[in-house]
Every structure is written in C-alpha cells, then in structure tokens.
Design an enzyme around this catalytic site. Structure first.
Site, PDB file in Angstrom:
ATOM      1  N   GLY A  90     -86.144 -32.650 -96.430  1.00  0.00           N
ATOM      2  CA  GLY A  90     -85.433 -32.611 -97.714  1.00  0.00           C
ATOM      3  C   GLY A  90     -86.333 -32.188 -98.862  1.00  0.00           C
ATOM      4  O   GLY A  90     -87.558 -32.032 -98.699  1.00  0.00           O
ATOM      5  N   ALA A 127     -78.591 -36.882-102.348  1.00  0.00           N
ATOM      6  CA  ALA A 127     -79.198 -35.578-102.633  1.00  0.00           C
ATOM      7  C   ALA A 127     -79.551 -35.480-104.113  1.00  0.00           C
ATOM      8  O   ALA A 127     -78.869 -36.043-104.964  1.00  0.00           O
ATOM      9  CB  ALA A 127     -78.221 -34.466-102.269  1.00  0.00           C
ATOM     10  N   GLY A 128     -80.626 -34.751-104.383  1.00  0.00           N
ATOM     11  CA  GLY A 128     -80.986 -34.438-105.760  1.00  0.00           C
ATOM     12  C   GLY A 128     -81.493 -33.014-105.759  1.00  0.00           C
ATOM     13  O   GLY A 128     -82.580 -32.745-105.233  1.00  0.00           O
ATOM     14  N   HIS A 129     -80.689 -32.097-106.259  1.00  0.00           N
ATOM     15  CA  HIS A 129     -81.044 -30.671-106.222  1.00  0.00           C
ATOM     16  C   HIS A 129     -81.375 -30.206-107.637  1.00  0.00           C
ATOM     17  O   HIS A 129     -80.524 -30.243-108.523  1.00  0.00           O
ATOM     18  CB  HIS A 129     -79.891 -29.852-105.634  1.00  0.00           C
ATOM     19  CG  HIS A 129     -79.615 -30.202-104.203  1.00  0.00           C
ATOM     20  ND1 HIS A 129     -78.601 -29.635-103.476  1.00  0.00           N
ATOM     21  CD2 HIS A 129     -80.242 -31.055-103.346  1.00  0.00           C
ATOM     22  CE1 HIS A 129     -78.616 -30.137-102.252  1.00  0.00           C
ATOM     23  NE2 HIS A 129     -79.594 -31.000-102.150  1.00  0.00           N
ATOM     24  N   ALA A 168     -86.004 -36.586-106.911  1.00  0.00           N
ATOM     25  CA  ALA A 168     -85.056 -36.170-107.948  1.00  0.00           C
ATOM     26  C   ALA A 168     -83.907 -37.174-108.075  1.00  0.00           C
ATOM     27  O   ALA A 168     -83.190 -37.184-109.065  1.00  0.00           O
ATOM     28  CB  ALA A 168     -84.509 -34.777-107.612  1.00  0.00           C
ATOM     29  N   LEU A 223     -95.098 -22.011-103.279  1.00  0.00           N
ATOM     30  CA  LEU A 223     -96.376 -21.410-102.887  1.00  0.00           C
ATOM     31  C   LEU A 223     -97.422 -21.682-103.963  1.00  0.00           C
ATOM     32  O   LEU A 223     -98.590 -21.939-103.663  1.00  0.00           O
ATOM     33  CB  LEU A 223     -96.178 -19.894-102.701  1.00  0.00           C
ATOM     34  CG  LEU A 223     -97.381 -19.154-102.152  1.00  0.00           C
ATOM     35  CD1 LEU A 223     -97.623 -19.509-100.691  1.00  0.00           C
ATOM     36  CD2 LEU A 223     -97.230 -17.638-102.297  1.00  0.00           C
TER      37      LEU A 223
HETATM   38  P1  GDP Z   1     -83.862 -29.853-103.140  1.00  0.00           P
HETATM   39  O1  GDP Z   1     -83.415 -31.251-102.965  1.00  0.00           O
HETATM   40  O2  GDP Z   1     -84.160 -29.165-101.848  1.00  0.00           O
HETATM   41  O3  GDP Z   1     -82.964 -29.032-104.017  1.00  0.00           O
HETATM   42  O4  GDP Z   1     -85.264 -29.941-103.901  1.00  0.00           O
HETATM   43  P2  GDP Z   1     -85.608 -30.897-105.165  1.00  0.00           P
HETATM   44  O5  GDP Z   1     -84.955 -30.356-106.358  1.00  0.00           O
HETATM   45  O6  GDP Z   1     -85.380 -32.315-104.809  1.00  0.00           O
HETATM   46  O7  GDP Z   1     -87.183 -30.727-105.214  1.00  0.00           O
HETATM   47  C1  GDP Z   1     -87.779 -29.475-105.378  1.00  0.00           C
HETATM   48  C2  GDP Z   1     -88.656 -29.531-106.641  1.00  0.00           C
HETATM   49  O8  GDP Z   1     -89.522 -28.416-106.658  1.00  0.00           O
HETATM   50  C3  GDP Z   1     -87.831 -29.420-107.919  1.00  0.00           C
HETATM   51  O9  GDP Z   1     -88.501 -30.121-108.935  1.00  0.00           O
HETATM   52  C4  GDP Z   1     -87.849 -27.929-108.228  1.00  0.00           C
HETATM   53  O10 GDP Z   1     -87.673 -27.634-109.609  1.00  0.00           O
HETATM   54  C5  GDP Z   1     -89.245 -27.582-107.778  1.00  0.00           C
HETATM   55  N1  GDP Z   1     -89.435 -26.203-107.296  1.00  0.00           N
HETATM   56  C6  GDP Z   1     -88.595 -25.438-106.555  1.00  0.00           C
HETATM   57  N2  GDP Z   1     -89.194 -24.279-106.229  1.00  0.00           N
HETATM   58  C7  GDP Z   1     -90.428 -24.316-106.776  1.00  0.00           C
HETATM   59  C8  GDP Z   1     -91.558 -23.442-106.751  1.00  0.00           C
HETATM   60  O11 GDP Z   1     -91.545 -22.381-106.156  1.00  0.00           O
HETATM   61  N3  GDP Z   1     -92.687 -23.854-107.423  1.00  0.00           N
HETATM   62  C9  GDP Z   1     -92.752 -25.042-108.076  1.00  0.00           C
HETATM   63  N4  GDP Z   1     -93.885 -25.363-108.685  1.00  0.00           N
HETATM   64  N5  GDP Z   1     -91.719 -25.895-108.114  1.00  0.00           N
HETATM   65  C10 GDP Z   1     -90.587 -25.547-107.459  1.00  0.00           C
HETATM   66  P1  IMO Z   2     -82.061 -33.575-100.891  1.00  0.00           P
HETATM   67  O1  IMO Z   2     -80.687 -32.980-100.667  1.00  0.00           O
HETATM   68  C1  IMO Z   2     -85.225 -36.189 -99.423  1.00  0.00           C
HETATM   69  C2  IMO Z   2     -83.964 -39.759 -97.236  1.00  0.00           C
HETATM   70  C3  IMO Z   2     -84.244 -41.109 -97.877  1.00  0.00           C
HETATM   71  C4  IMO Z   2     -84.481 -41.946 -96.637  1.00  0.00           C
HETATM   72  C5  IMO Z   2     -83.484 -41.366 -95.651  1.00  0.00           C
HETATM   73  C6  IMO Z   2     -82.189 -42.159 -95.541  1.00  0.00           C
HETATM   74  O2  IMO Z   2     -82.419 -33.758-102.313  1.00  0.00           O
HETATM   75  O3  IMO Z   2     -83.074 -32.835-100.087  1.00  0.00           O
HETATM   76  P2  IMO Z   2     -80.095 -42.376 -97.162  1.00  0.00           P
HETATM   77  O4  IMO Z   2     -79.975 -42.884 -98.555  1.00  0.00           O
HETATM   78  O5  IMO Z   2     -79.639 -40.964 -96.992  1.00  0.00           O
HETATM   79  O6  IMO Z   2     -79.462 -43.291 -96.156  1.00  0.00           O
HETATM   80  O7  IMO Z   2     -81.664 -42.423 -96.847  1.00  0.00           O
HETATM   81  O8  IMO Z   2     -83.195 -40.052 -96.093  1.00  0.00           O
HETATM   82  N1  IMO Z   2     -83.199 -38.808 -98.073  1.00  0.00           N
HETATM   83  C7  IMO Z   2     -83.734 -37.748 -98.673  1.00  0.00           C
HETATM   84  N2  IMO Z   2     -85.015 -37.326 -98.740  1.00  0.00           N
HETATM   85  N3  IMO Z   2     -84.246 -35.461 -99.991  1.00  0.00           N
HETATM   86  C8  IMO Z   2     -82.951 -35.842 -99.899  1.00  0.00           C
HETATM   87  O9  IMO Z   2     -81.924 -35.078-100.316  1.00  0.00           O
HETATM   88  C9  IMO Z   2     -82.652 -37.066 -99.260  1.00  0.00           C
HETATM   89  N4  IMO Z   2     -81.508 -37.746 -99.021  1.00  0.00           N
HETATM   90  C10 IMO Z   2     -81.852 -38.806 -98.279  1.00  0.00           C
HETATM   91  O10 IMO Z   2     -85.369 -41.072 -98.725  1.00  0.00           O
HETATM   92  O11 IMO Z   2     -85.772 -41.679 -96.139  1.00  0.00           O
HETATM   93 MG    MG Z   3     -83.918 -33.176-103.557  1.00  0.00          MG
END
Ligand code: GDP
Ligand code: IMO
Ligand code: MG
Length: 443
Positions: A12, A39-41, A299, A332
């Site tokens: 994740g 999820a936190g995107h 996130a 990267l």
């Molecule tokens: P997701 O859950 O897969 O959408 O990812 P998250 O948003 O939880 O975590 C990715 C983090 O990396 C976020 O803070 C993004 O803003 C950041 N991010 C994504 N791509 C890049 C990158 O190429 N470089 C850097 N420095 N940060 C990035």
């Molecule tokens: P995104 O979409 C990273 C992890 C939790 C825990 C396990 C089970 O942002 O990539 P849950 O609450 O789903 O029962 O927790 O899964 N987890 C994540 N780790 N990114 C996520 O989502 C996650 N969603 C759940 O930290 O280890």
């Molecule tokens: Mg996330």
C-alpha cells in the site's frame, strides 16, 4: 484507448492516488472496487494536498464520472464528511459520483469490534486502521451484512440492525467489557445518512458496463496493495479485501475481458504500516532518513511507515498475481541522497525445524519466491544486489534523458529483474513531476 486497472504492488501507499490523478486526464470514469476508508490516496495539485479515502481520486478533475463499487465497504459518516470536505475546497461532487446500492455498510459496531479485537490481540495485533474494515467484511461473508440499499427500506434496516446488535452487544458487554451500543441512536443516525446519500446511490454494475459499451475509458483505482490482499498477501497481516486485480471484477461487476491493462504502482523502495513481516525493513538511520525524505507517515492514521529497500521477491509475486502490463515507479527522488541502493533479489531462510517447506533441514536455503507462511517469511533474510546511488537531485525531472546515469541504471535494473515495461517514473509529489515513457491509456 483502454480500460486500465491501477494496482498497488507492495504493502500500500505506493502513490496510487498520484498516478490515478495523472491518468484521469485521459479517462472518463474512475472506479473504486474494494477496501474502504482505510485507504488514503494523496494528490497534490498546485501545492494543495488532497487526501481521498473513499471517493475515487478522479473527482478532482472536471467532467469525470466516479463510481464506488459494490466491493467497497462504506462508513456513511466518513463518506459524507469526505464529500463535504471536498465541496468546501470547491470540488464539485454531485451527479459525477455514483455509489453502489450493493456496497456493504460499516456500522459503529464494526468499528468497536475492530478496535477491541486489536486490543485483545496484544503483541499479535495486526495494526489495523481501526476503521471497522475487517468486521464489515466478516459480516458480508457471513451473509449478515447491511448494504447501502437497506438504508432505503427502514423496516429491513431496523430488523437487520436489531438482529446484528443483539449478538454484538452481548460480545461488547461480556467479552470486551465496554458499553452496549444503542440501536435507536444508530437507526436515527443512519436514516439521516440515507437522506444525504440517496441521490448518489445507483445500480453501478449496469452503469459501468453501459459506459464501457459506449466506449468510455475506465480507470479502476485499486486500494491497499497486493501484499495486503486477503488471499495473496502476507496473511494474516493483511487487509480484508482483494487488493490485487481480481478485486476489480468482483468489486465492480466488470468482466476480466474488459480490463485492457494492469498498471502496477511500486515505490522505488518499500514501506509498510502496521504489523507483519518485512524482510527488507531498515530499522537504522537509513530507514529513518527514507521516512523523513519520503514523508512516510500514514495518509489515514498519521502513523510512521516502516521503511526499507526494494523487495523484488515480493514484487515478482505481485507481477505474477496481477499480470502487470506496465509499471509506475514512484518516489525515485526519495533515493537521491543514497550512496548505495540495495535491491533484495532472494531470501535466505534458515529452517529451524526438521520438517518444513524446504528439505534442507536446519540448513540455510535460498528462496526465490515469496513464502506463503508468515512464520517462514519472518525468518527470511534479504539477499541483496547493491547498486550505486546517483547523489543528484531528480526532483521534478520529466525526461528520461535528464535522469542521472545511475538512476536510469536503477530503473533498467528493475525493468529487467521483473520483466515488465516501465510506463511512468514519478519524481515528486506534484501532478507534473513525472516521466511518461508510455501512457497506459493512450497506448
Ligand atoms: P497511495 O495510498 O498509494 O495513494 O499513496 P499515499 O498517498 O498514501 O502515499 C504516497 C505519498 O507519496 C503521498 O504523500 C504522495 O504525495 C507522495 N508521492 C507520490 N509520488 C511521489 C514521488 O514521486 N515523489 C515524492 N517525493 N512523493 C511522492
Ligand atoms: P492505501 O490505499 C497502507 C494496512 C493497515 C494494517 C492492515 C489491515 O492508502 O494504500 P485494515 O484497517 O485494512 O483492517 O488494516 O492493512 N492498510 C494499509 N496500509 N495503505 C493502505 O491503503 C492501507 N489500508 C490498510 O495498516 O496493517
Ligand atoms: Mg495511502
């Protein structure tokens, strides 16, 4: 043009939000198929940060259709808060968002059970997000779940709530020794949520299939990552849904033949939040440096993410499960200061038992593939290939030829190791900080 699934290849937080936002320009429909507000995107547009939990990241673009599919578990209170938050930022949320009538609801008792169950597990806890995700999926599979459609039939809703709560309140009071939940309060709250959400609720299976039949391009936005998949991840340290590509079909009612490509999103290193084995974890200063430079804090929960080197064993597993047609390598730039960069190419496993998955009885052996037993994975040590770092800034680079030689060598190494083409290389948080080698949708 094509329908593309965007799937996390690690544990994740690979940067799916940024990649989905980037590709949304060329798509018409963006659909979530599994998970919930665990999820936190993150999407950064003009220095403004948006964190999406349930609403597809495509909502930040004008004139796109966003769908939350039947495979998603929805906490209506959290969803309403997210919609209201987006509106406050000037983002239009109205006829562009559709929610499946068959999506299961996260109820307050799911949240209570998730949190109490974790507490009771002590040192064996999974480190869930505490959002009620697991218990909501348990009810779904146990056929006692309450679905979005039930919100609009108050009699059915009340009856299901009564039946579920009578069992759960017994547990809460007698096992976990906490206060019972009031059915009247939950009923009143959920009827309010029903009024708010009713304009968004639809038969999303028919909708998405009609849109695809009209030639609209769909982006399937995965949540979590393959190593958190309930079937294919590091069980039991996983989430409770199908975070790999299979979740797209079941979670949206989309046939596999309608998915034209699967883009795997992978960080240039590895992170994990919560408990569970992580063979390449760096618990030293190097790990802390990656965390600070990469802003590796959850996130959703703000927890510090565990950081480590790239794990090609886990990635090979993800390539196999998802059949990635391309990869997006993110972050990267976070490796810019590293003198040496390591990639785990296999595991060394010393079997302490006379009988186990390998026949070498007490001797160390080399594992090329990810073991399915968590107790084996916990005892695996990484075998590394070391590469030179580039020690130059790659932040914001948009052309491959502008990357330092060693950074290109690292990308080539990943491509050859995994035998998958690299479509995108992300070099920063912002939308335009990316090298596009092949656009997976336009291709
Ligand atoms: P997701 O859950 O897969 O959408 O990812 P998250 O948003 O939880 O975590 C990715 C983090 O990396 C976020 O803070 C993004 O803003 C950041 N991010 C994504 N791509 C890049 C990158 O190429 N470089 C850097 N420095 N940060 C990035
Ligand atoms: P995104 O979409 C990273 C992890 C939790 C825990 C396990 C089970 O942002 O990539 P849950 O609450 O789903 O029962 O927790 O899964 N987890 C994540 N780790 N990114 C996520 O989502 C996650 N969603 C759940 O930290 O280890
Ligand atoms: Mg996330």
């Amino acid at each position: 043009m094509a329908n593309i699934a965007v799937i996390g290849a690690q544990w994740g937080d690979e940067g799916k939000g940024k990649i989905v936002d980037l590709l949304t320009e060329d798509a018409d429909v963006i659909a979530r198929c599994q998970g919930g507000h665990n999820a936190g995107h993150t999407v950064v547009i003009n220095n403004k940060k948006f964190i999406l939990h349930l609403v597809p990241s495509g909502i930040l673009h004008k004139n796109k259709t966003c769908i939350i599919g039947n495979g998603v578990v929805i906490d209506p209170k959290a969803l309403i808060a997210e919609i209201e938050g987006l509106k406050k930022e000037g983002i239009h949320v109205g006829k562009n968002l559709f929610i499946s009538e068959n999506a299961h609801l996260i109820m307050p008792y799911h949240v209570a059970l998730d949190q109490e169950c974790e507490k009771a597990k002590g040192s064996k806890k999974i480190g869930t997000t505490g959002r009620g995700i697991g218990p909501a999926y348990i009810d779904k599979v146990a056929r006692s779940g309450i679905r979005m459609r039930d919100l609009f039939n108050s009699g059915v809703f009340k009856e299901k709530l009564k039946v579920n709560l009578s069992d759960i309140n017994y547990l809460l009071e007698n096992k976990y020794r906490i206060k019972k939940l009031s059915p009247e309060k939950i009923y009143a709250d959920y009827m309010k949520y029903a009024r708010y959400l009713s304009p968004f609720v639809a038969d999303t299976v028919v909708l998405i299939n009609k849109l695809m039949a009209k030639g609209k391009e769909v982006l399937f936005e995965g949540a979590q990552g393959t190593l958190l998949d309930v079937d294919h991840g590091t069980y039991p340290y996983v989430t409770s849904s199908s975070a790999s590509v299979g979740g797209v079909c079941t979670g949206l009612g989309v046939a596999p033949t309608k998915i034209d490509g699967v883009l795997g999103v992978m960080k240039a290193y590895t992170t994990r939040v919560g408990a569970g084995p992580f063979p390449t974890e760096l618990t030293d200063n190097l790990g802390a440096a990656l965390r600070e430079r990469g802003g590796e804090y959850g996130a959703t929960t703000g927890r510090p993410r565990r950081c480590g080197w790239l794990d090609a064993v886990g990635l090979r597993h993800a390539v196999r499960i998802n059949g990635f047609t391309g990869l997006a390598v993110t972050k990267l730039d976070v490796l810019d200061e590293a003198e040496k960069i390591k990639v785990c190419i296999a595991y060394k496993y010393k079997n302490p038992y006379p009988t186990c998955i390998c026949s070498r009885k007490g001797k160390a052996c080399r594992l090329q593939e990810m073991p399915h037993s968590v107790s084996v994975l916990e005892r695996c040590e990484p075998i590394y290939k070391e590469l030179d770092g580039w020690r130059k800034s790659t932040v914001g680079i948009t052309r491959l030829k502008d990357l330092p030689g060693q950074a290109r060598a690292y990308i080539d190494y990943i491509k050859n190791l995994l035998n998958v083409k690299i479509d995108l290389i992300s070099t920063g948080q912002k939308r335009d900080e990316v090298i596009v080698l092949r656009n997976p949708i336009r291709r």
